[in-house]
Design a protein around this motif. Structure first.
Motif, PDB file in Angstrom:
ATOM      1  N   ARG A 257       2.127   5.440  -3.143  1.00 11.53           N
ATOM      2  CA  ARG A 257       1.487   4.431  -2.310  1.00 11.53           C
ATOM      3  C   ARG A 257       2.078   4.424  -0.912  1.00 11.53           C
ATOM      4  NH1 ARG A 257       1.527  -1.693  -4.401  1.00 11.53           N
ATOM      5  NH2 ARG A 257       1.884  -2.258  -2.237  1.00 11.53           N
TER       6      ARG A 257
ATOM      7  N   GLN B 106      -0.248   7.585   2.561  1.00  9.47           N
ATOM      8  CA  GLN B 106      -1.691   7.375   2.527  1.00  9.47           C
ATOM      9  C   GLN B 106      -2.413   8.467   3.304  1.00  9.47           C
ATOM     10  OE1 GLN B 106      -3.511   4.954   0.837  1.00  9.47           O
ATOM     11  NE2 GLN B 106      -1.555   4.516  -0.158  1.00  9.47           N
TER      12      GLN B 106
ATOM     13  N   PRO C  14      -8.155  -1.212  -1.409  1.00 11.15           N
ATOM     14  CA  PRO C  14      -6.853  -0.700  -1.885  1.00 11.15           C
ATOM     15  C   PRO C  14      -5.930  -1.822  -2.351  1.00 11.15           C
ATOM     16  CG  PRO C  14      -7.410   0.232   0.275  1.00 11.15           C
ATOM     17  CD  PRO C  14      -8.450  -0.789  -0.033  1.00 11.15           C
TER      18      PRO C  14
END
Ligand SMILES: Nc1ncnc2c1ncn2[C@@H]1O[C@H](COP(=O)(O)OP(=O)(O)OP(=O)(O)O)[C@@H](O)[C@H]1O
Ligand SMILES: [Mg+2]
Length: 342
Positions: free
Chosen positions: A97, A100, A123
């Protein structure tokens, strides 16, 4: 944390190596296409690193693999000091995460059915991020220059310009507060008039401490916006160094050819003569020795023979070797000239 945000080491990615049951029964050896073959790249916070190279050299595959969208066959991807292969799948997801992706085509990457508010919020919903998600959405829009955010929240993608769409795509990457953005040709689909704005936005994010890996086939964009440039050829980095040095003093014959072919601001004609047509690179037919040798002007002109390295160019693969300081090159001719004329 010390050390780079992203450290990719000897990454190898293969396509089409999957074995069917029939292949297994017939004991057929399947050879995959090695689209990425030993790529090493490192990006620190506040760094904008450009990955350049012509079509098909493996830039997108590298990006997809870093983002976890394509599995890698060898090497390691280390994010903020954690080797992804050693993490549990939950830890790996959390670590990923922090990285991106921004895709090339903002016309395809945004769902036309949804308003900006939902696109950028998605998201946060997927990752069940705690807190005021709508406030985070507004903050992300503000950050990418869509201000006031309220003016954009309820628009559909078709009600945005190309530049605004790409800003929305960047906002939906930023909303998860990543440490690193991997932007794959972020401006190549945009009108030239809005390209600079989007590139400057990436530049601003970089000065705020984000690490950015920007993929581009355009060396002049890389020269203008990046701190470092990695030049990729047929699945491998062949030259890497400070952006200014790589473009003003390219060492690898491939980089020299790319630099010569860049449009000149003084209007002087581009020089395509250094890049012989040769074979276009195809990872399913990887040449022996140095992978650039079938197109290499140093070999074709007889210079490699004069240096006594022609056989080495044709027969011995070469990886990045330090040139001067942190400028590194994978070329037998460069290595020989350094050792003979230090
Ligand atoms: N899904 C796939 N299956 C098989 N081969 C693939 C796949 N995707 C890419 N390739 C091959 O891998 C190599 C690298 O492709 P990749 O898309 O990474 O290149 P690229 O540098 O991003 O090119 P471009 O500048 O055109 O976007 C190419 O030879 C391509 O044909
Ligand atoms: Mg690509």
């Amino acid at each position: 944390m010390t050390g780079p945000l992203l450290d990719v080491r000897q990454l190898g990615v293969e396509y089409g190596a999957r074995r069917s049951m029939i292949d297994g029964i017939r004991r057929r050896e399947l050879k995959g296409v090695r689209a990425v073959d030993g790529v090493s790249i490192s990006v620190s916070g506040g760094d904008l690193v450009a990955l350049v190279g012509e079509s098909g050299c493996g830039k997108t595959t590298t990006a997809m693999s870093i983002a976890g969208l394509v599995p890698y066959a060898s090497g390691s991807i280390i994010v903020e000091g954690h080797d992804l292969s050693t993490l549990s799948s939950a830890e790996r997801r959390a670590r990923r995460r922090r990285v991106q992706l921004v895709f090339q085509d903002p016309y395809e990457s945004l769902d036309p059915r949804f308003q900006v508010a939902r696109i950028v919020r998605e998201p946060l919903d997927v990752h069940r991020v705690e807190g005021d998600r709508d406030a985070l959405v507004r903050e992300a829009l503000h950050k990418v220059g869509l201000r006031p955010a309220e003016q954009f929240l309820h628009r559909y993608p078709h009600q945005l310009s190309g530049g605004q769409r790409q800003r929305v795509a960047i906002a939906s990457a930023l909303v998860l507060q990543p440490a690193l953005l991997v932007a794959d040709e972020p401006v190549s689909m945009l009108d030239t008039s809005v390209r600079a704005g989007v590139l400057e936005l990436l530049g601003t994010l970089r000065t705020e401490g984000m690490g950015i890996l920007m993929i581009t086939h355009d060396l002049s964009t890389a020269a203008r916006y990046a701190d470092r440039i990695c030049v990729m050829y047929l699945g491998r980095i062949v030259e890497e160094g400070p952006a200014h040095e790589v473009v003003t003093s390219p060492k690898h014959p491939y980089t020299r050819a790319l630099v010569a072919a860049v449009p000149r601001s003084d209007g002087a004609p581009r020089d395509h003569s250094l890049m012989p047509a040769g074979e276009t690179p195809d990872p399913s037919r990887m040449p022996s020795g140095c992978r650039f040798h079938p197109r290499c002007p140093v070999l074709a002109s007889g210079e490699a023979a004069r240096l006594g390295i022609a056989d080495r160019c044709r027969g011995v693969d070469i990886e990045l070797e330090p040139e001067v300081g942190d400028h590194r090159v994978a070329c037998h001719a460069v290595t020989v000239s350094i050792t003979t004329h230090p």
